[in-house]
Design a protein around this motif. Structure first.
Motif, PDB file in Angstrom:
ATOM      1  N   VAL A  44       0.831  -1.205   0.000  1.00 28.80           N
ATOM      2  CA  VAL A  44       0.000   0.000   0.000  1.00 28.80           C
ATOM      3  C   VAL A  44       0.864   1.254   0.000  1.00 28.80           C
ATOM      4  N   ARG A  45       1.895   1.288   0.829  1.00 23.01           N
ATOM      5  CA  ARG A  45       2.756   2.470   0.884  1.00 23.01           C
ATOM      6  C   ARG A  45       3.513   2.676  -0.415  1.00 23.01           C
ATOM      7  N   MET A  46       3.995   1.596  -1.000  1.00 21.70           N
ATOM      8  CA  MET A  46       4.755   1.725  -2.236  1.00 21.70           C
ATOM      9  C   MET A  46       3.854   2.102  -3.412  1.00 21.70           C
ATOM     10  N   MET A  47       2.628   1.562  -3.445  1.00 17.53           N
ATOM     11  CA  MET A  47       1.712   1.914  -4.535  1.00 17.53           C
ATOM     12  C   MET A  47       1.300   3.374  -4.466  1.00 17.53           C
ATOM     13  N   SER A  48       1.164   3.915  -3.272  1.00 13.50           N
ATOM     14  CA  SER A  48       0.793   5.328  -3.162  1.00 13.50           C
ATOM     15  C   SER A  48       1.816   6.205  -3.867  1.00 13.50           C
ATOM     16  N   THR A  49       3.101   5.892  -3.689  1.00 12.81           N
ATOM     17  CA  THR A  49       4.155   6.686  -4.332  1.00 12.81           C
ATOM     18  C   THR A  49       4.232   6.398  -5.830  1.00 12.81           C
ATOM     19  N   VAL A 109      -2.824  10.586  -5.440  1.00 11.37           N
ATOM     20  CA  VAL A 109      -3.404   9.249  -5.350  1.00 11.37           C
ATOM     21  C   VAL A 109      -3.275   8.760  -3.915  1.00 11.37           C
ATOM     22  N   GLU A 110      -4.372   8.231  -3.380  1.00  7.42           N
ATOM     23  CA  GLU A 110      -4.381   7.628  -2.052  1.00  7.42           C
ATOM     24  C   GLU A 110      -4.789   6.168  -2.182  1.00  7.42           C
ATOM     25  N   VAL A 111      -3.957   5.282  -1.668  1.00 10.02           N
ATOM     26  CA  VAL A 111      -4.223   3.840  -1.709  1.00 10.02           C
ATOM     27  C   VAL A 111      -4.475   3.358  -0.283  1.00 10.02           C
ATOM     28  N   SER A 112      -5.546   2.620  -0.096  1.00 13.49           N
ATOM     29  CA  SER A 112      -5.893   2.090   1.224  1.00 13.49           C
ATOM     30  C   SER A 112      -6.262   0.620   1.098  1.00 13.49           C
ATOM     31  N   LEU A 113      -5.981  -0.123   2.153  1.00 14.57           N
ATOM     32  CA  LEU A 113      -6.286  -1.549   2.204  1.00 14.57           C
ATOM     33  C   LEU A 113      -7.603  -1.743   2.941  1.00 14.57           C
ATOM     34  N   ASP A 114      -8.621  -2.215   2.215  1.00 14.94           N
ATOM     35  CA  ASP A 114      -9.934  -2.418   2.843  1.00 14.94           C
ATOM     36  C   ASP A 114      -9.927  -3.629   3.756  1.00 14.94           C
ATOM     37  N   GLY A 142       5.253  -4.486 -10.166  1.00 12.06           N
ATOM     38  CA  GLY A 142       6.597  -4.108  -9.724  1.00 12.06           C
ATOM     39  C   GLY A 142       6.630  -3.799  -8.236  1.00 12.06           C
ATOM     40  N   ASP A 143       5.605  -3.102  -7.748  1.00  6.05           N
ATOM     41  CA  ASP A 143       5.532  -2.815  -6.309  1.00  6.05           C
ATOM     42  C   ASP A 143       5.302  -4.087  -5.501  1.00  6.05           C
ATOM     43  N   LEU A 144       4.508  -5.018  -6.041  1.00  4.85           N
ATOM     44  CA  LEU A 144       4.261  -6.266  -5.328  1.00  4.85           C
ATOM     45  C   LEU A 144       5.543  -7.090  -5.209  1.00  4.85           C
ATOM     46  N   SER A 145       6.342  -7.100  -6.250  1.00  4.27           N
ATOM     47  CA  SER A 145       7.628  -7.796  -6.173  1.00  4.27           C
ATOM     48  C   SER A 145       8.531  -7.152  -5.132  1.00  4.27           C
ATOM     49  N   LEU A 165      -8.082  -3.503  -2.358  1.00  3.15           N
ATOM     50  CA  LEU A 165      -7.450  -2.188  -2.246  1.00  3.15           C
ATOM     51  C   LEU A 165      -8.378  -1.133  -2.827  1.00  3.15           C
ATOM     52  N   ARG A 166      -8.370   0.033  -2.204  1.00  3.52           N
ATOM     53  CA  ARG A 166      -9.152   1.175  -2.673  1.00  3.52           C
ATOM     54  C   ARG A 166      -8.190   2.256  -3.148  1.00  3.52           C
ATOM     55  N   ILE A 167      -8.378   2.729  -4.396  1.00  2.00           N
ATOM     56  CA  ILE A 167      -7.527   3.761  -4.982  1.00  2.00           C
ATOM     57  C   ILE A 167      -8.379   4.992  -5.236  1.00  2.00           C
ATOM     58  N   ASP A 168      -8.033   6.094  -4.606  1.00  2.00           N
ATOM     59  CA  ASP A 168      -8.772   7.357  -4.719  1.00  2.00           C
ATOM     60  C   ASP A 168      -7.878   8.404  -5.351  1.00  2.00           C
ATOM     61  N   MET A 169      -8.417   9.089  -6.364  1.00  2.54           N
ATOM     62  CA  MET A 169      -7.725  10.197  -7.029  1.00  2.54           C
ATOM     63  C   MET A 169      -8.664  11.401  -7.004  1.00  2.54           C
ATOM     64  N   ASP A 170      -8.582  12.180  -5.928  1.00  2.00           N
ATOM     65  CA  ASP A 170      -9.522  13.279  -5.687  1.00  2.00           C
ATOM     66  C   ASP A 170     -10.951  12.738  -5.684  1.00  2.00           C
ATOM     67  N   ASP A 171     -11.753  13.122  -6.670  1.00  2.03           N
ATOM     68  CA  ASP A 171     -13.146  12.673  -6.697  1.00  2.03           C
ATOM     69  C   ASP A 171     -13.329  11.457  -7.604  1.00  2.03           C
ATOM     70  N   ARG A 172     -12.236  10.857  -8.036  1.00  2.00           N
ATOM     71  CA  ARG A 172     -12.312   9.673  -8.889  1.00  2.00           C
ATOM     72  C   ARG A 172     -11.591   8.521  -8.209  1.00  2.00           C
ATOM     73  N   GLY A 173     -11.814   7.319  -8.728  1.00  2.00           N
ATOM     74  CA  GLY A 173     -11.131   6.162  -8.148  1.00  2.00           C
ATOM     75  C   GLY A 173     -11.923   4.888  -8.363  1.00  2.00           C
ATOM     76  N   GLY A 174     -11.482   3.851  -7.719  1.00  2.00           N
ATOM     77  CA  GLY A 174     -12.142   2.558  -7.832  1.00  2.00           C
ATOM     78  C   GLY A 174     -11.434   1.530  -6.981  1.00  2.00           C
ATOM     79  N   ARG A 175     -11.741   0.272  -7.240  1.00  2.00           N
ATOM     80  CA  ARG A 175     -11.198  -0.833  -6.443  1.00  2.00           C
ATOM     81  C   ARG A 175     -10.252  -1.694  -7.285  1.00  2.00           C
TER      82      ARG A 175
END
Length: 362
Positions: free
Chosen positions: A98-103, A113-118, A200-203, A240-250
């Motif tokens: 989650v931390r690496m995907m945010s960057t 971009v904000e990434v969170s683990l549901d 790449g982040d998962l690896s 995982l939940r990915i938010d980009m301001d008012d947009r995003g998805g799972r």
């Protein structure tokens, strides 16, 4: 001769037979109630389940065909899944992801971009395929070192959000969705680029635990073409939940337990922080105490083989001859392992050995 009297006798006989038949039927019911209805009150008839209630108890509901078994005995049977909580290190890996995907996604989209683990759950692979909301893109990837596959699912909202962000969509406006059509080549290409970033982040997240390379294999839109395991096989699902301001998805990451089997022993370890099971304090303490360990040393001047029958025949006065001289080397051993060679001598009225060389290890 028959007459009216005979007719009356026949009627009376028929009435008696009818009364007896009714009495037998009533007595049978009473006997049944008294035998099986001990818990009844006020003489109420026994409660019998109808077919719908029996189907509900067993989990066979015809009205919900295709749905997952979530009730009755079927739910008890299907609940026998391995819990991811038995793999405590896996949660640390997903936190790192989650931390690496945010960057990485911020650099990829040039947006906030904000990434969170549901949540992290265990699920059967077949149940997961049936629960995927369509339309969606399913990315099949392979763990090269583990020689198995995993699944990455991107829902429709995230697909249109990524396309909108990468192609310069204005902020404050929701991504336009056109349902009921296949994804275009541009949309598939942009999503594939994002999948490469996530893999790449998962690896990198698994790298401190076990070096592994997750390679993109193919992109599917039909869940049936993304079958990487048997329907009854258990898998770990991270949402995982990915938010980009008012947009995003799972984004959902599914790893079958068969894929994680090569590193299962490592995933079972407890941990301190992000050191993945290593405790430097305990290591330094153990290394320091080893220097104060008592070790017995044996000095062997000569050895000679002998048969057991000869040894049992020894008596007082027998002599054992060794082929050694005062100049012969002495072997210093510890625990049966030869460590040093030296010369025997005397020091302060005690027998001593002067170490001359160290024995080479095989």
């Amino acid at each position: 001769m028959g007459g009216p009297l005979d007719d009356q006798d026949d009627d009376l006989l028929a009435a008696e037979w009818a009364a007896l038949a009714e009495g037998d039927a009533g007595g049978g019911d009473d006997d049944f109630a008294s035998a099986g209805g001990g818990g009844e009150t006020g003489g109420a008839p026994a409660r019998v389940l109808n077919q719908d209630e029996i189907d509900s108890l067993l989990g066979f509901d015809d009205g919900s065909a295709g749905a997952s078994d979530g009730s009755g005995i079927a739910a008890i049977v299907n609940s026998a899944l391995v819990s991811y909580e038995r793999l405590p290190m896996l949660e640390v890996v997903f936190d790192r992801l989650v931390r690496m995907m945010s960057t990485s996604l911020r650099n990829f989209t040039s947006d906030n971009v904000e990434v969170s683990l549901d949540n992290i759950t265990s699920i059967r692979f077949g149940d997961y395929l049936n629960s995927i909301p369509l339309p969606a893109m399913l990315s099949v990837f392979k763990a090269e070192e583990w020689d198995n596959f995993g699944l990455l699912t991107i829902d429709s909202a995230l697909i249109y959000s990524i396309v909108d962000v990468l192609l310069g969509g204005r902020r404050g406006t929701a991504a336009m969705r056109i349902e009921g059509r296949p994804y275009t080549t541009i949309e598939r290409t942009l999503v594939e680029r994002m999948v490469h970033v996530v893999l790449g982040d998962l690896s990198a997240a698994f790298d401190p635990l076990s070096p592994v390379t997750f390679r993109f294999d193919r992109l599917e839109t039909n869940p049936r073409f993304a079958a990487i395991a048997r329907p009854a096989n258990a898998a770990v699902l991270a949402r995982l939940r990915i938010d980009m301001d008012d947009r995003g998805g799972r984004l959902e990451l599914l790893l079958p337990y068969a894929t994680l089997e090569p590193v299962r022993e490592i995933l079972l370890q407890m941990f301190m922080g992000e050191k993945f099971g290593r405790d430097s304090i305990w290591e330094n303490h153990l290394a320091g105490e080893l220097w104060y360990t008592d070790v017995s040393i044996e000095a062997t001047l000569e050895e000679t083989p002998s048969y057991l029958r000869e040894v049992l025949a020894w008596e007082p006065g027998n002599q054992v001859i060794f082929n050694c001289t005062p100049e012969s080397p002495v072997m210093l051993r510890s625990g049966g392992v030869t460590m040093f060679k030296g010369k025997v001598g005397q020091r302060n009225n005690h027998i001593a050995v002067k170490i001359e060389s160290r024995t080479q290890k095989d």
